[in-house]
Design an enzyme around this catalytic site. Structure first.
Site, PDB file in Angstrom:
ATOM      1  CE  LYS A  66      -4.031   1.942   0.255  1.00 52.40           C
ATOM      2  NZ  LYS A  66      -3.594   2.815  -0.857  1.00 52.40           N
ATOM      3  CE  LYS A  90       3.384   7.090   6.190  1.00 53.23           C
ATOM      4  NZ  LYS A  90       3.128   7.960   5.024  1.00 53.23           N
ATOM      5  CE  LYS A 102       4.866   7.737  -1.270  1.00 57.98           C
ATOM      6  NZ  LYS A 102       4.175   7.936   0.015  1.00 57.98           N
ATOM      7  CB  THR A 186      -2.801  13.404   5.372  1.00 60.24           C
ATOM      8  OG1 THR A 186      -2.970  12.428   4.342  1.00 60.24           O
ATOM      9  CG2 THR A 186      -1.365  13.412   5.834  1.00 60.24           C
ATOM     10  CG  ASN A 217      -4.652  16.859   0.037  1.00 65.91           C
ATOM     11  OD1 ASN A 217      -5.729  17.427   0.193  1.00 65.91           O
ATOM     12  ND2 ASN A 217      -4.426  15.635   0.483  1.00 65.91           N
ATOM     13  CB  SER A 355      -5.846   4.548   1.966  1.00 65.49           C
ATOM     14  OG  SER A 355      -5.594   5.636   1.114  1.00 65.49           O
TER      15      SER A 355
HETATM   16  N1  GLU Z   1       0.652   8.953   0.118  1.00 64.01           N
HETATM   17  C1  GLU Z   1       0.140   8.821   1.449  1.00 64.01           C
HETATM   18  C2  GLU Z   1       1.249   8.504   2.423  1.00 64.01           C
HETATM   19  O1  GLU Z   1       2.402   8.793   2.187  1.00 64.01           O
HETATM   20  C3  GLU Z   1      -1.033   7.852   1.517  1.00 64.01           C
HETATM   21  C4  GLU Z   1      -0.766   6.467   1.075  1.00 64.01           C
HETATM   22  C5  GLU Z   1      -2.025   5.610   0.951  1.00 64.01           C
HETATM   23  O2  GLU Z   1      -3.096   6.084   1.251  1.00 64.01           O
HETATM   24  O3  GLU Z   1      -1.876   4.473   0.515  1.00 64.01           O
HETATM   25  O4  GLU Z   1       1.011   8.032   3.501  1.00 64.01           O
END
Ligand code: GLU
Length: 421
Positions: A66, A90, A102, A186, A217, A355
């Site tokens: 993810k 995370k 990522k 976030t 954002n 998410s």
């Molecule tokens: N891009 C966001 C992060 O760095 C969200 C990642 C997601 O929702 O999968 O945490």
């Protein structure tokens, strides 16, 4: 030291403190799969160029990979590896049944038309299609990508599979399988963490002066959410410069002005700010990081606080809404100066948490209201905060080390049960 090396060093430090099994540590030092793809794009003027795309799948022991996909001209493999590793950690800090990944495309999105961006996104999906899916790897928004980009990903993947498979991506528009509350998740999650921290000091929001670097954002939503909850936002910035209002600014007015003028730096006029006659002034991006305040929210990119400027930070707390904004050398300096750093993997975990909620709602094909999302998010964030705070006391370490330790305990447990899979 590169961003990825920096991330591995943070893992190594936490591993040493908690005496992590060396087998688990070595597994987590290596992403399981790295993809680099070349994406042809036919420009509106008829010329063809090729841009580079990346997807790094770091670890999926806890669940499907993810993590977001960013569009930025500086995207490179080292960065995407670091960010994928941070995603594994995370998800583990907030105890989600998800792994870490990522993606990124090395373009400056402003230089491309919406039509060109759609073409790039759809081609990227075709190239990584064998490796993504609702049960395998689920992309999401990140720097410079939004619900529209996610809609293109969901649509392209569904076309390739010849059925609706919206669950391949999160952060979709609410009208197209998205979750309410994902766009500002976030920042909302960040506020729950900041509230807990301020409560632990007995400090009230109205007496807390906040500076925010970054007005995308995450930064703009954070400014607004904190403002609505009584915090005093005294400065904000975007890539073109910063705005400092001694007695506080109104983020919504600033946002409206930015849309017109192009930068928050141009928004100090009395017509935009709440207190007539207030002394708003422009500050440079470097000056913004050195402003005297209680909380400095970093909501831009990685490597912002380094050994070069860490000694000049006057904030009492650094709050990492961006990923990787503080280097390991800076961390050492800040710790010696008793400046608290609330690390990315805890501070910005609200995004991936909602998410996950979106994935759950897609699977059920049943959608929650905003209250349900907010209540569930708060529960997850507060529980993560409590675990990290406990480990910080237990090991007498920094919040970053405690967050890594919290994540590594969980990953160690899963990896050991699964046989390091
Ligand atoms: N891009 C966001 C992060 O760095 C969200 C990642 C997601 O929702 O999968 O945490």
């Amino acid at each position: 030291m590169s961003f990825f090396e920096n991330t591995l060093k943070n893992i190594a430090e936490a591993a040493k403190i908690m005496k992590l099994d060396a087998k688990v540590e070595v597994v987590l030092q290596h992403p399981k799969r790295v993809l680099e793809v070349s994406i042809p794009v036919e420009r509106d003027n008829g010329q063809v160029e090729v841009v580079q795309g990346f997807r790094v799948q770091h670890n999926d022991a806890a669940g499907p990979y993810k993590g977001g996909v960013r569009f930025h001209e500086d995207v490179n493999m080292d960065e995407v590896k670091a960010l994928a590793t941070l995603m594994t950690l995370k998800c583990a800090v907030v105890n989600l049944p998800l792994g870490g990944a990522k993606g990124g495309i090395a373009i400056d999105p402003v230089a491309y038309s919406p039509k060109e961006l759609e073409q790039i996104t759809r081609r990227y999906v075709r190239l990584i299609e064998p490796f993504i899916g609702p049960e395998t790897d689920v992309p999401a928004p990140d720097v410079n990508t939004d619900a529209q980009v996610m809609a293109w990903i969901a649509d392209e993947y569904s076309k390739l599979k010849e059925k609706n498979m919206w669950g391949v991506v999160t952060g979709k528009p609410v009208s197209f399988g998205g979750s309410v509350g994902r766009d500002d998740a976030t920042s909302q999650g960040g506020m729950f963490i900041l509230d807990e921290l301020m409560r632990s000091f007995g400090k009230e929001a109205k007496n807390t002066r906040v500076v925010i670097q970054g007005f995308g954002n995450a930064g703009a939503n954070m400014a607004n959410i904190l403002y609505l909850n009584g915090y005093n936002i005294i400065a904000v910035s975007d890539s073109k410069g910063g705005l400092y209002c001694e007695h506080g600014l109104d983020p919504l007015a600033t946002m409206k002005c930015k849309v017109k003028s192009g930068s928050v730096a141009d928004c100090g006029g009395e017509e935009f700010q709440p207190k007539a006659g207030d002394s708003c002034k422009r500050v440079s991006n470097e000056e913004l990081l050195r402003l005297d305040c209680d909380v400095l929210v970093l909501a831009a990119l990685e490597n912002q606080i380094t050994e070069k400027n860490a000694n000049e930070v006057q904030a009492k707390i650094i709050f990492e809404l961006a990923n990787g904004p503080t280097t390991i050398e800076a961390d050492e300096i800040l710790a010696k100066r008793n400046i608290i750093v609330i690390p990315d993997i805890l501070a910005n975990a609200g995004g991936v948490t909602v998410s996950y909620f979106e994935m759950v709602q897609n699977k059920q094909n049943y959608y929650w209201d905003s209250q349900e999302v907010a209540d569930k998010l708060k529960k997850v964030m507060v529980a993560a905060w409590e675990n990290v705070a406990k480990n910080r006391e237990k090991y007498a370490c920094t919040y970053r080390q405690a967050a890594f330790i919290t994540a590594l305990y969980r990953l160690s447990d899963i990896l050991t049960l699964r046989g390091l899979s």
